[in-house]
Design a protein around this motif. Structure first.
Motif, PDB file in Angstrom:
ATOM      1  N   TYR A   1       0.529   5.806   7.212  1.00 20.33           N
ATOM      2  CA  TYR A   1      -0.542   6.290   8.077  1.00 20.33           C
ATOM      3  C   TYR A   1      -0.035   7.120   9.246  1.00 20.33           C
ATOM      4  O   TYR A   1      -0.700   8.063   9.671  1.00 20.33           O
TER       5      TYR A   1
ATOM      6  N   GLU B   1      -3.937  -2.204   6.354  1.00 17.01           N
ATOM      7  CA  GLU B   1      -2.570  -1.690   6.272  1.00 17.01           C
ATOM      8  C   GLU B   1      -2.308  -0.699   7.401  1.00 17.01           C
ATOM      9  O   GLU B   1      -1.244  -0.721   8.024  1.00 17.01           O
TER      10      GLU B   1
ATOM     11  N   TYR C   1     -11.317   0.115   0.725  1.00 16.99           N
ATOM     12  CA  TYR C   1     -10.878   0.907   1.873  1.00 16.99           C
ATOM     13  C   TYR C   1     -10.606   0.031   3.089  1.00 16.99           C
ATOM     14  O   TYR C   1      -9.786   0.387   3.939  1.00 16.99           O
TER      15      TYR C   1
ATOM     16  N   GLU D   1      -9.716   8.144   4.542  1.00 17.43           N
ATOM     17  CA  GLU D   1      -8.474   7.514   4.979  1.00 17.43           C
ATOM     18  C   GLU D   1      -7.892   8.124   6.253  1.00 17.43           C
ATOM     19  O   GLU D   1      -7.479   7.383   7.139  1.00 17.43           O
TER      20      GLU D   1
ATOM     21  N   MET E   1       0.846  -1.175   0.000  1.00 18.12           N
ATOM     22  CA  MET E   1       0.000   0.000   0.000  1.00 18.12           C
ATOM     23  C   MET E   1       0.894   1.241   0.000  1.00 18.12           C
ATOM     24  O   MET E   1       1.973   1.234   0.547  1.00 18.12           O
TER      25      MET E   1
ATOM     26  N   SER F   1       0.164   4.345   1.318  1.00 19.95           N
ATOM     27  CA  SER F   1       0.000   5.338   2.376  1.00 19.95           C
ATOM     28  C   SER F   1       0.870   5.041   3.591  1.00 19.95           C
ATOM     29  O   SER F   1       0.994   3.896   4.013  1.00 19.95           O
TER      30      SER F   1
ATOM     31  N   HIS G   1      -7.080  -0.754   2.989  1.00 21.02           N
ATOM     32  CA  HIS G   1      -6.298   0.355   3.549  1.00 21.02           C
ATOM     33  C   HIS G   1      -6.340   0.325   5.081  1.00 21.02           C
ATOM     34  O   HIS G   1      -5.326   0.579   5.737  1.00 21.02           O
TER      35      HIS G   1
END
Length: 115
Positions: A5, A106, A100, A62, A1, A3, A103
């Motif tokens: 976070y 992750e 999502y 997100e 992924m 991103s 996500h």
């Protein structure tokens, strides 16, 4: 992924700090609402955070997913609890919620790692 976070949370937090300075009443009101909504009552804080994560996934936010996943990690959520919550979000949100949810998984993996 793609991103990161932790970085996403830092970036969003720095901009929210600007809004807190420039729009103190609005941001204070938002934080008061958040505190009232998530405090222990008939549902405990962890259950409420699981609900907020499912809503964040369904609404495809997100940064919201990151912040609520971080709260869940702090509250000791298990991977199984997270996955069941994501299953409900997928059921209610269909294909976009599935994407999502990946996500969110992750984010959980990243935010569960001890630095």
């Amino acid at each position: 992924m793609a991103s990161d976070y932790k970085q996403m949370m830092k970036d969003v937090s720095s901009q929210v700090a600007v809004l807190k300075k420039d729009q103190p009443d609005t941001i204070a009101g938002f934080y008061a609402m958040a505190g009232g909504a998530t405090k222990n009552g008939a549902l405990d804080e962890k259950t409420k955070e699981l609900i907020t994560l499912a809503i964040a996934v369904a609404l495809r936010c997100e940064p919201c997913m990151a912040f609520h996943t971080a709260a869940l990690v702090r509250l000791g959520v298990t991977k199984e609890e997270l996955e069941e919550t994501l299953g409900c979000a997928i059921y209610m949100g269909g294909g976009p919620a599935l994407m999502y949810s990946a996500h969110a998984m992750e984010a959980f993996e990243q935010l569960s790692k001890k630095d």
